[in-house]
Design a protein around this motif. Structure first.
Motif, PDB file in Angstrom:
ATOM      1  N   HIS A   2      18.161   2.150  10.224  1.00  0.00           N
ATOM      2  CA  HIS A   2      19.127   1.880   9.153  1.00  0.00           C
ATOM      3  C   HIS A   2      20.066   3.071   8.960  1.00  0.00           C
ATOM      4  O   HIS A   2      21.260   2.892   8.705  1.00  0.00           O
ATOM      5  CB  HIS A   2      18.385   1.577   7.845  1.00  0.00           C
ATOM      6  CG  HIS A   2      17.692   0.261   7.847  1.00  0.00           C
ATOM      7  ND1 HIS A   2      16.912  -0.189   6.798  1.00  0.00           N
ATOM      8  CD2 HIS A   2      17.643  -0.729   8.781  1.00  0.00           C
ATOM      9  CE1 HIS A   2      16.425  -1.380   7.076  1.00  0.00           C
ATOM     10  NE2 HIS A   2      16.857  -1.726   8.276  1.00  0.00           N
ATOM     11  N   THR A   3      19.514   4.268   9.082  1.00  0.00           N
ATOM     12  CA  THR A   3      20.353   5.464   8.949  1.00  0.00           C
ATOM     13  C   THR A   3      21.399   5.517  10.050  1.00  0.00           C
ATOM     14  O   THR A   3      22.564   5.873   9.808  1.00  0.00           O
ATOM     15  CB  THR A   3      19.482   6.731   8.996  1.00  0.00           C
ATOM     16  OG1 THR A   3      18.427   6.631   8.025  1.00  0.00           O
ATOM     17  CG2 THR A   3      20.309   7.967   8.682  1.00  0.00           C
ATOM     18  N   ILE A   4      21.007   5.138  11.264  1.00  0.00           N
ATOM     19  CA  ILE A   4      21.961   5.104  12.378  1.00  0.00           C
ATOM     20  C   ILE A   4      23.051   4.077  12.107  1.00  0.00           C
ATOM     21  O   ILE A   4      24.249   4.321  12.377  1.00  0.00           O
ATOM     22  CB  ILE A   4      21.237   4.783  13.697  1.00  0.00           C
ATOM     23  CG1 ILE A   4      20.253   5.903  14.058  1.00  0.00           C
ATOM     24  CG2 ILE A   4      22.239   4.593  14.832  1.00  0.00           C
ATOM     25  CD1 ILE A   4      20.900   7.235  14.290  1.00  0.00           C
ATOM     26  N   GLN A   5      22.677   2.921  11.546  1.00  0.00           N
ATOM     27  CA  GLN A   5      23.673   1.897  11.214  1.00  0.00           C
ATOM     28  C   GLN A   5      24.661   2.408  10.168  1.00  0.00           C
ATOM     29  O   GLN A   5      25.870   2.150  10.260  1.00  0.00           O
ATOM     30  CB  GLN A   5      22.974   0.638  10.702  1.00  0.00           C
ATOM     31  CG  GLN A   5      22.146  -0.085  11.751  1.00  0.00           C
ATOM     32  CD  GLN A   5      21.430  -1.295  11.186  1.00  0.00           C
ATOM     33  OE1 GLN A   5      21.817  -1.826  10.151  1.00  0.00           O
ATOM     34  NE2 GLN A   5      20.372  -1.723  11.847  1.00  0.00           N
ATOM     35  N   VAL A   6      24.144   3.124   9.178  1.00  0.00           N
ATOM     36  CA  VAL A   6      25.022   3.703   8.155  1.00  0.00           C
ATOM     37  C   VAL A   6      25.997   4.687   8.788  1.00  0.00           C
ATOM     38  O   VAL A   6      27.201   4.670   8.494  1.00  0.00           O
ATOM     39  CB  VAL A   6      24.185   4.397   7.059  1.00  0.00           C
ATOM     40  CG1 VAL A   6      25.089   5.174   6.101  1.00  0.00           C
ATOM     41  CG2 VAL A   6      23.364   3.380   6.278  1.00  0.00           C
ATOM     42  N   MET A   7      25.491   5.539   9.682  1.00  0.00           N
ATOM     43  CA  MET A   7      26.351   6.512  10.345  1.00  0.00           C
ATOM     44  C   MET A   7      27.420   5.826  11.191  1.00  0.00           C
ATOM     45  O   MET A   7      28.590   6.221  11.186  1.00  0.00           O
ATOM     46  CB  MET A   7      25.511   7.443  11.218  1.00  0.00           C
ATOM     47  CG  MET A   7      24.789   8.545  10.469  1.00  0.00           C
ATOM     48  SD  MET A   7      25.909   9.606   9.534  1.00  0.00           S
ATOM     49  CE  MET A   7      27.076  10.085  10.804  1.00  0.00           C
ATOM     50  N   ASP A   8      27.027   4.780  11.917  1.00  0.00           N
ATOM     51  CA  ASP A   8      27.989   4.049  12.744  1.00  0.00           C
ATOM     52  C   ASP A   8      29.087   3.414  11.876  1.00  0.00           C
ATOM     53  O   ASP A   8      30.273   3.443  12.235  1.00  0.00           O
ATOM     54  CB  ASP A   8      27.276   2.967  13.554  1.00  0.00           C
ATOM     55  CG  ASP A   8      26.391   3.545  14.650  1.00  0.00           C
ATOM     56  OD1 ASP A   8      26.589   4.724  15.001  1.00  0.00           O
ATOM     57  OD2 ASP A   8      25.508   2.823  15.147  1.00  0.00           O
ATOM     58  N   THR A   9      28.689   2.850  10.731  1.00  0.00           N
ATOM     59  CA  THR A   9      29.669   2.230   9.831  1.00  0.00           C
ATOM     60  C   THR A   9      30.627   3.275   9.276  1.00  0.00           C
ATOM     61  O   THR A   9      31.838   3.030   9.169  1.00  0.00           O
ATOM     62  CB  THR A   9      28.948   1.518   8.676  1.00  0.00           C
ATOM     63  OG1 THR A   9      27.988   0.589   9.204  1.00  0.00           O
ATOM     64  CG2 THR A   9      29.939   0.763   7.811  1.00  0.00           C
ATOM     65  N   ILE A  10      30.092   4.436   8.924  1.00  0.00           N
ATOM     66  CA  ILE A  10      30.949   5.514   8.410  1.00  0.00           C
ATOM     67  C   ILE A  10      31.961   5.937   9.466  1.00  0.00           C
ATOM     68  O   ILE A  10      33.152   6.126   9.175  1.00  0.00           O
ATOM     69  CB  ILE A  10      30.087   6.715   7.971  1.00  0.00           C
ATOM     70  CG1 ILE A  10      29.259   6.344   6.730  1.00  0.00           C
ATOM     71  CG2 ILE A  10      30.959   7.939   7.681  1.00  0.00           C
ATOM     72  CD1 ILE A  10      28.288   7.428   6.296  1.00  0.00           C
ATOM     73  N   GLU A  11      31.507   6.077  10.714  1.00  0.00           N
ATOM     74  CA  GLU A  11      32.416   6.480  11.789  1.00  0.00           C
ATOM     75  C   GLU A  11      33.480   5.414  12.033  1.00  0.00           C
ATOM     76  O   GLU A  11      34.650   5.739  12.302  1.00  0.00           O
ATOM     77  CB  GLU A  11      31.622   6.737  13.083  1.00  0.00           C
ATOM     78  CG  GLU A  11      30.675   7.929  13.005  1.00  0.00           C
ATOM     79  CD  GLU A  11      31.406   9.226  12.738  1.00  0.00           C
ATOM     80  OE1 GLU A  11      32.557   9.381  13.200  1.00  0.00           O
ATOM     81  OE2 GLU A  11      30.839  10.094  12.049  1.00  0.00           O
ATOM     82  N   ILE A  12      33.099   4.136  11.930  1.00  0.00           N
ATOM     83  CA  ILE A  12      34.078   3.057  12.106  1.00  0.00           C
ATOM     84  C   ILE A  12      35.140   3.118  11.013  1.00  0.00           C
ATOM     85  O   ILE A  12      36.344   3.007  11.281  1.00  0.00           O
ATOM     86  CB  ILE A  12      33.370   1.686  12.104  1.00  0.00           C
ATOM     87  CG1 ILE A  12      32.526   1.520  13.368  1.00  0.00           C
ATOM     88  CG2 ILE A  12      34.389   0.552  11.994  1.00  0.00           C
ATOM     89  CD1 ILE A  12      31.665   0.275  13.365  1.00  0.00           C
ATOM     90  N   PHE A  13      34.694   3.314   9.774  1.00  0.00           N
ATOM     91  CA  PHE A  13      35.644   3.409   8.663  1.00  0.00           C
ATOM     92  C   PHE A  13      36.560   4.627   8.825  1.00  0.00           C
ATOM     93  O   PHE A  13      37.753   4.555   8.511  1.00  0.00           O
ATOM     94  CB  PHE A  13      34.898   3.485   7.330  1.00  0.00           C
ATOM     95  CG  PHE A  13      34.371   2.164   6.851  1.00  0.00           C
ATOM     96  CD1 PHE A  13      34.886   0.979   7.336  1.00  0.00           C
ATOM     97  CD2 PHE A  13      33.363   2.097   5.901  1.00  0.00           C
ATOM     98  CE1 PHE A  13      34.416  -0.254   6.900  1.00  0.00           C
ATOM     99  CE2 PHE A  13      32.874   0.884   5.452  1.00  0.00           C
ATOM    100  CZ  PHE A  13      33.405  -0.293   5.950  1.00  0.00           C
ATOM    101  N   ARG A  14      36.010   5.739   9.285  1.00  0.00           N
ATOM    102  CA  ARG A  14      36.824   6.937   9.492  1.00  0.00           C
ATOM    103  C   ARG A  14      37.906   6.683  10.556  1.00  0.00           C
ATOM    104  O   ARG A  14      39.057   7.086  10.391  1.00  0.00           O
ATOM    105  CB  ARG A  14      35.943   8.112   9.918  1.00  0.00           C
ATOM    106  CG  ARG A  14      35.072   8.683   8.810  1.00  0.00           C
ATOM    107  CD  ARG A  14      34.344   9.921   9.289  1.00  0.00           C
ATOM    108  NE  ARG A  14      35.276  10.990   9.595  1.00  0.00           N
ATOM    109  CZ  ARG A  14      34.956  12.087  10.265  1.00  0.00           C
ATOM    110  NH1 ARG A  14      33.718  12.242  10.724  1.00  0.00           N
ATOM    111  NH2 ARG A  14      35.854  13.028  10.481  1.00  0.00           N
ATOM    112  N   ASP A  15      37.519   5.992  11.622  1.00  0.00           N
ATOM    113  CA  ASP A  15      38.502   5.671  12.663  1.00  0.00           C
ATOM    114  C   ASP A  15      39.578   4.719  12.125  1.00  0.00           C
ATOM    115  O   ASP A  15      40.774   4.872  12.442  1.00  0.00           O
ATOM    116  CB  ASP A  15      37.805   5.048  13.875  1.00  0.00           C
ATOM    117  CG  ASP A  15      36.904   6.035  14.602  1.00  0.00           C
ATOM    118  OD1 ASP A  15      37.098   7.254  14.428  1.00  0.00           O
ATOM    119  OD2 ASP A  15      35.999   5.590  15.341  1.00  0.00           O
TER     120      ASP A  15
END
Length: 295
Positions: free
Chosen positions: A201-214
């Motif tokens: 779940h933590t990895i999913q949160v990190m991936d979502t944050i990176e997508i939003f940043r992009d």
């Protein structure tokens, strides 16, 4: 054996915290870390106890921004201590589950209780990301329809929030991984399987944050491009107008000189002819610009 969970709300009462630390034999450095509320997520193994610190995130509806609160967990053999800055309802589902005699949490140890606290905190991150995702969608619509200077401010504000989220969540990945792969006897083998789920779940949160940043970086580039294109269009129109009036200004300047003997001064049709020549030049230049698709 029975498991003791003590949830301390408010860490400003140093004497109370000192008594709790003395009662459970906590290390002085551990107690010092609890009092320091400006820490990055981390995990420290003191042998008889494991210290975990992370952030609980909330979305302030009035300020329309993310608020963070530090929480410290101290996992012992048969006890779990949690220290919060403010009282909240995030652990209410866990308290309700504990009241149910048939719930799994009553049959497991303190390590499983620590897992449930970590799990509910990480799952709450998805609610924060959902709020931010809605704001990003609204900004995308504004960017396409009518971008303004306020749109740029909102993009920059959310981008800063994404940076803070990354700062708070990125170290948590290593914390969960360390708990899952660690060799501490305080965490049982079956609990490590659950911790692996929290890690995912933590990895999913990190991936979502990176997508939003992009996405926000792309939106910022689009905004700057639109502003630049709009400025170029305005400059193009002004340049064309200036170019048309350059020869007209030259002709008007020549006949505006204060010389007595100008050949055309005595000619009856001189003034209409000059106006006709000026109009012809302007029309010719407009036709040329249109053929070259500058207009």
């Amino acid at each position: 054996p029975a498991v003791t969970w003590i949830n301390v709300v408010g860490i400003h009462q140093v004497e109370v915290l000192g008594k709790i630390g003395h009662c459970f034999g906590l290390h002085p450095l551990l107690m010092e870390d609890i009092l320091n509320t400006d820490q990055r997520p981390k995990k420290e193994d003191y042998g008889e106890a494991i210290y975990i610190v992370l952030k609980i995130l909330f979305y302030d509806e009035q300020m329309e921004e993310i608020a963070a609160e530090q929480i410290s967990l101290v996992l012992g053999t048969n006890f779990l201590l949690s220290f919060q800055e403010k009282e909240g309802e995030i652990f209410l589902p866990i308290r309700e589950a504990i009241k149910n005699e048939k719930s799994r949490i009553r049959k497991m140890g303190a390590d499983y209780l620590a897992y449930t606290l970590l799990d509910i905190i990480v799952d709450h991150y998805f609610n924060i990301l959902e709020k931010l995702g809605e704001k990003v969608e609204v900004l995308e619509e504004k960017l396409v329809t009518h971008p303004t200077a306020q749109t740029l401010k909102e993009i920059q504000k959310i981008k800063k929030e994404m940076i803070l989220l990354r700062k708070w969540v990125w170290p948590l990945r290593e914390v969960i991984s360390s708990l899952e792969r660690g060799e501490s006897s305080l965490i049982q083998g079956n609990t490590r399987l659950y911790l692996r789920d929290v890690y995912d779940h933590t990895i999913q949160v990190m991936d979502t944050i990176e997508i939003f940043r992009d996405m926000l970086s792309g939106m910022l580039d689009i905004y700057l491009s639109r502003v630049s294109n709009r400025l170029n269009a305005v400059m193009k129109v002004l340049t064309i107008i200036a170019t048309i009036f350059m020869p007209l200004t030259f002709i008007a300047g020549v006949y505006g000189m204060n010389f007595k003997y100008i050949p055309e001064l005595e000619w009856r049709w001189g003034y209409p002819l000059v106006l006709l020549v000026m109009a012809s030049i302007a029309i010719f230049m407009l036709i040329t610009f249109r053929r070259k698709k500058w207009l």
